[in-house]
Design an enzyme around this catalytic site. Structure first.
Site, PDB file in Angstrom:
ATOM      1  N   HIS B 257      43.614  44.752  45.049  1.00 38.00           N
ATOM      2  CA  HIS B 257      42.685  45.356  44.309  1.00 38.00           C
ATOM      3  C   HIS B 257      42.775  46.938  44.696  1.00 38.00           C
ATOM      4  CE1 HIS B 257      38.679  46.685  42.879  1.00 38.00           C
ATOM      5  NE2 HIS B 257      38.367  45.651  42.934  1.00 38.00           N
ATOM      6  N   ARG B 273      34.897  51.255  37.726  1.00 34.10           N
ATOM      7  CA  ARG B 273      35.629  51.883  36.843  1.00 34.10           C
ATOM      8  C   ARG B 273      35.296  51.021  35.592  1.00 34.10           C
ATOM      9  NH1 ARG B 273      40.698  49.093  37.979  1.00 34.10           N
ATOM     10  NH2 ARG B 273      39.585  48.150  39.651  1.00 34.10           N
TER      11      ARG B 273
END
Lengths: 248, 658, 260
Positions: B257, B273
């Protein structure tokens, strides 16, 4: 990132040791010394102790990120999540003990899960749709966005048990459902998908094991790691249940 | 010998296991869940950002359908996924979200009218439709064409498992907490249940069942730096592997990740994000557009993680006392947004870093996150080689993620697979022929074998230290079997892991108790974890191509000609130090979406010889059925027969009513 | 006689199928009686402290309660009525509050340990409340009984003689602390228990309430000590004339009374 000013302190962790499965065991405090590291949490410290000093020390960690509620323990006398307690916020002498109230498994490990399951069964902590079925192929029922946020706010409980361990009522009366249970009732009462009425909720918490047992010591509110508005919610539930119990 | 009997034995109390058990129970079969920890503490809880389902309620999700979700998922998988399974998944995901909504998950909802969002670093005003008001909202996530990720603030997994675990309680499904399956009881062709150890008392007993399901999640803890919970040690994978019969698929496919907080490795959601957060380097420069002009920060996770590491290698990382990292900047999202939609992120930054993400940037670096590989199953969730053994969720290689999973597709998989396999396992139990005649002698043999293994730790006279071995394994995996892989590193890792495995056979304990004993637990788990680590490292060493999250610096291209196939690892004999690898080809001629460029990441790959022809055929069908997407899909790749009947059918949307 | 209800309740099934409403009523009653007693206590303190303004002021207040200014004649029996009502409320309150006390040694021991380990302010305050409440069972009962039976013995000299020559001052000293602590904490707790004065930010209002509570407690204890000292002084000076009643110089003696 916050720099630590006292990163190389010698920490003394005084952990309560007791194995209830051993007939002749007596509760005692065992002290472990270790060097503090930058960013050290009690999860890191205890793991290091287990790896390097004492492989028999029992404690529970799962997510180690403050979201699963496994590692509630008494940290210098107050219940808290050990995994997100940073050692630099504590004095060099750290006292650790298991959460009281819950069944002790050993040392710092307690069986909160078993109690929480019992509480959920007793209070029926799920949405009661009262026979309404949902066609999963159809568009979902709309819900007020602000209300959804409010429900989520109360749904943030991680069942760590800190509220119950800090509760004077629960400590004296084993059947008290605690702030965790009352908060859940408030959460489902708020949820429009739960078709239960106040009369139904009264059946669940309308007695001294429920909301009327609460003596408003508010330790639950003060120690809740998720900062849930327990004071407000219990007061709200009390008003509603008194109204329900005194009408008619 | 204590034996517990049930119809469906579910190993693992996370979302997949719980939902599967509910399905079986509602069909009239007794289900019993074994869990290392209380069910609500499972790692499912840690899922933050959301669950993908093509509801298309928000303006930016308009036009979303199962078809778009399907393509995103297959591209994300770098064509490693089983496309039929992906179809089953994308069609069930909206039903799963809606079921959870009815059960009480407090999904975040759409507010009609204008709202300001951050897209590509810019403030943009979006107008939500009146008819969407109050419906489940979606946010943007990596590797998706549409905003598709349904969420409950950033505690989605938490809210989901609260609800599903409470439903399991409502259905009176027993969860035997603090119990660990040590091995599967089987005769080489059929599974009869598991040998189980009580972690409180140390008691070893047998659980005998018509069907056994492994829903134990991932194996992230074979790595040092991982977002996974400490219980994600891959023991479910290992006990399946140790049968010698059931196989693990694609274990080398390990996801990193992009945003584990540095250095602790705790996850902060992709939603950061998705909601507009940016990745910045030591100079405060937003570097992702330089590498990925199309998707930028929101390319798939494998690509973003690789680009971050690449950028650090160029000397652009921020140097701290713990090493180098990248900055995640969500300050531009504003205080209100962070305090309502990213509050777990705020909590984590506050408690673990002493950082206020409203004002400061968050130090991040990629960390192991997800195990795409797992117990190989057919689309019904059953092992093709060991009858009566099922698997669902992260533990399974069903295989909808291939070589890279999209964010938001894992929590979705847990409940979707739980729904589907809950039905198929009930179908299995319905058949009288599948009710086993239990060979009690065999059960006893398995129980005694495990007891003997435990006794060997306390009385065997071994001198090796379990936690030392575990630490060496974790360091090795993070250093040599990480994001960038080379043949040399991988061979070294395989070699050293084999030595560790041999050493682990003479572990001795400092606290030799068979009761509650954390050291004993580490001892027997590390032996199993090493087999998983070896399956990953060895699979990676042999796979001489790059695909999805598996990236070989010495073989940087995807090679469909040679490697469009699934790795199957089995462990043939207890004395082996390596898994036996076999390969299962993926049939291009039946693919709805033939292999091509993903739309982000590297553009060069070696085609499979069947691809051009299939591509032509697909185009022809698409042209023929251009007006009816359902008929087109059916002509391209029929899959509905694989779905349980109750889960079939079209999904209604605001823009698509039936 | 139909014994059915007795049989059902006797074996613990009175709560089926519906729960009793008594817990709700009792919870409400405990708070309501507490509120009345708490507010009464503050008023009471103001009235007795009138001695600090002078004997005449205290005399006037007393006579006001006895109805002197309304009827032109004092009816000490009116005081008995008020005392009787307060006594009744107190008994109800004590009975209800008792439910919350530690009921056996284990509970007692557990709570003490809990309080010491946690050192949590509101928890400790509850313990103070429990102890002072326990004391008040006796102190308040004695005081109220006296007032009930001798309602006429209230006045600048009458009260002062009781305090000093009657040796009641030790009781009043303990009572002062017990009542002010118990009532102050109790009123604060009522607010947080029912969510009164919560406002938008419950944490901030609780902090303010807590401060207010302490300020009031300190104020009333100070006021009480001064008042008690005043009565002791008057009682001491008056020790040779115990039994003499006070009459302000400006009061024209009632001819009727004089005739008696």
């Amino acid at each position: 990132m916050a720099e630590t000013s006292n990163s190389h302190r010698k920490l003394r962790i005084h952990a309560l040791r007791y194995n209830p499965a051993k007939a002749d065991d007596t509760p005692r405090i065992q002290t472990y010394e270790l060097e503090e590291a930058p960013g050290m949490t009690l999860f890191i410290a205890l793991s290091e102790i287990r790896e390097k000093q004492d492989p028999s020390l029992q404690f529970d960690f799962v997510c180690r990120a403050g979201i699963c509620g496994s590692c509630g323990m008494m940290i210098n006398g107050l219940p808290g999540l050990a995994c997100r307690t940073v050692t630099k916020d504590l004095p060099a002498d750290i006292s650790l003990a298991p959460l009281p109230f819950f069944e002790l498994i050993g040392d710092l490990s307690v069986n909160t899960g078993k109690w929480m399951r019992g509480m959920s069964e007793k209070l029926e902590t799920w949405v009661h749709s009262m026979g309404q079925s949902t066609d999963l192929k159809r568009i979902e029922e709309a819900m007020d966005p602000a209300l959804a946020e409010e429900v989520y706010e109360l749904d943030r409980c991680i069942e760590c048990g800190c509220c119950v361990a800090s509760c004077g009522t629960a400590r004296m009366r084993k059947d008290f459902v605690g702030a965790v249970g009352l908060n859940k009732m408030a959460r489902f009462r708020l949820d429009p998908r739960d078709k239960r009425t106040d009369a139904d909720f009264y059946e669940l918490v309308g007695d001294d094991n429920g909301v009327f047992g609460c003596m408003s010591l508010l330790a639950c509110h003060d120690v809740c790691p998720k900062n849930l508005p327990l004071q407000t919610q219990i007061a709200f539930l009390r008003r509603k249940m008194v109204l329900q119990g005194t009408k008619g | 010998m204590k034996i517990v009997y049930t119809d469906v034995l579910v190993i693992g109390g996370g979302l997949a296991g719980l939902r599967l058990a509910i399905g079986a129970k509602r069909r009239g079969h007794d289900a019993l869940i074994l869990s290392l920890v209380p069910a609500k503490r499972s790692h499912s809880k840690a899922a933050q950002g959301g669950m993908q389902a093509s509801l298309g309620n928000v303006a930016k999700g308009q036009g979303d359908t199962e078809d778009v979700h399907f393509e995103d998922t297959v591209r994300g998988s770098d064509w490693g996924a089983d496309q039929e399974v992906v179809r089953m998944f994308v069609n069930t995901a909206p039903k799963a979200v809606r079921e959870l909504a009815a059960w009480g998950v407090p999904w975040s909802r759409v507010r009609k009218g204008d709202r300001e969002v951050i897209i590509n670093g810019q403030k943009v005003t979006i107008t939500e439709r009146d008819e969407a008001h109050g419906l489940i909202a979606q946010r943007d996530f990596g590797g998706t064409k549409k905003w598709r990720t349904c969420y409950a603030a950033d505690g989605t997994g938490h809210a989901m498992i609260n609800t599903v675990a409470d439903q399991a309680i409502a259905d009176s499904i027993p969860v035997h907490e603090r119990k660990e399956a040590l091995s599967l009881i089987h005769d080489g062709s059929r599974c009869y249940g598991a040998v189980v150890r009580d972690l409180i008392t140390g008691e070893v007993s047998a659980y005998v069942a018509t069907a056994t399901a492994i829903c134990t999640g991932g194996a992230g803890r074979v790595y040092r730096t991982t977002t996974n919970a400490v219980i994600c040690e891959g023991i479910g994978h290992a006990i399946a592997l140790e049968t010698g019969v059931s196989a693990l698929g694609n274990m080398e496919a390990v996801q990193f990740h992009p945003t584990g907080i540095f250095p602790a490795g705790i996850l902060v959601t992709e939603g950061c994000r998705g909601d507009g957060g940016l990745l910045k380097d030591v100079d405060g420069h937003r570097f992702m557009p330089d590498y990925e002009p199309e998707k930028k920060e929101l390319a798939s996770r494998d690509v973003v993680s690789r680009r971050m590491e690449e950028h650090i290698k160029k000397g652009k990382g921020h140097k701290s006392r713990f090493g180098e990292h990248i900055w995640l900047d969500i300050t531009l999202l504003g205080e209100k947004h962070i305090h309502t939609n990213l509050r777990e992120v705020w909590d984590i930054c506050h408690y673990f870093l002493g950082v206020d993400p409203v004002k400061e940037m968050i130090p991040v670096r990629p960390a192991q996150h997800y195990t795409m590989g797992g117990v190989r199953t057919d689309p019904s969730g059953q092992s093709p080689t060991l009858k009566g053994l099922f698997s669902a969720g992260e533990a399974a290689c069903w295989d909808m993620h291939g070589f890279n999973r999209l964010g938001g597709n894992s929590v979705a998989e847990t409940v979707v697979a739980g729904m589907i396999v809950g039905e198929t396992i009930a179908d299995y139990c319905d058949k009288l022929a599948n009710t086993p005649t239990v060979p009690l002698g065999l059960v006893r043999e398995f129980v005694e074998r495990e007891q003997a293994k435990l006794a060997a730790f306390t009385k065997g006279g071994g001198r090796e230290d379990a936690s030392l071995i575990k630490g060496e394994m974790q360091d090795l995996m993070t250093a040599k079997v990480g994001i960038f892989r080379t043949g040399k590193d991988l061979e070294e890792a395989v070699d050293k892991l084999q030595k560790l495995l041999v050493r682990s056979r003479s572990i001795g304990l400092r606290s030799p108790s068979l009761g509650a004993n954390p050291e004993l637990v580490t001892a027997y788990r590390v032996q199993r974890m090493l087999k998983i680590a070896l399956s990953i490292a060895y699979g990676a060493a042999v796979r001489t191509e790059s695909r999805g999250a598996h990236f070989r610096e010495d073989f940087p291209r995807r090679n469909d000609a040679e490697w469009l196939k699934r790795t199957l690892a089995t462990w043939k004999s207890e004395s082996d130090t390596l898994p036996t690898l076999a390969y299962e080809p993926l049939d291009v001629t039946r693919m709805e979406l033939p292999p091509g460029w993903r739309g982000y990441g590297a553009k060069d790959y070696i085609d499979h010889p069947d691809t051009p022809e299939r591509q032509k055929a697909v185009e022809a069908i698409r042209a023929q059925y251009a007006s009816d997407r359902f008929a087109m899909q059916k002509a391209l790749m029929p899959y509905e027969h694989l779905l349980p009947e109750v889960l079939r059918g079209k999904n209604e949307r605001i823009d698509e009513r039936f | 006689m139909d014994s059915t209800p007795n049989v059902i309740a006797g074996v613990g099934l009175a709560d089926r199928p519906r729960k009793s409403r008594w817990p709700a009523r009792m919870d409400l009653a405990q708070s309501a009686t507490g509120l009345v007693l708490g507010l009464f206590m503050w008023g009471h303190m103001f009235f007795v402290s009138s001695i600090l303004l002078g004997k005449d002021a205290m005399w006037s207040i007393t006579k006001m309660f006895e109805g002197y200014f309304f009827f032109g004649k004092a009816y000490p029996g009116a005081v008995s009525v008020i005392v009787g009502a307060i006594f009744a409320i107190l008994i109800v309150h004590a009975f209800l509050a008792m439910r919350k006390f530690p009921a056996n040694y284990t509970q007692y021991r557990t709570f003490i340990g809990h309080r010491k380990l946690m050192a949590h302010e509101d928890t400790t305050l509850w313990w103070v409340q429990a102890i002072t409440g326990f004391l008040l069972f006796f102190i308040a009962a004695v005081h109220l009984y006296q007032m009930l039976m001798h309602p006429g013995d209230i006045g600048p000299y009458e009260s002062a003689d009781r305090v000093w020559s009657g040796r009641w001052w030790p009781l009043y000293l303990v009572a002062l602390f017990a009542v002010e602590l118990h009532g102050g904490i109790g009123l604060y707790r009522l607010c947080v228990k029912w969510g009164w004065l919560e406002g938008k930010d419950a944490n901030a209002s609780r902090k303010r309430l807590k401060t207010l509570k302490w300020v009031l407690t300190v104020f009333f204890i100070a006021l009480g000590l001064a008042t008690l000292a005043a009565y002791m002084k008057i009682g001491y000076d008056h020790r040779d004339r115990v039994g003499e009643r006070y009459t302000p110089s400006w009061v024209v003696p009632n001819p009727m009374e004089k005739a008696k």
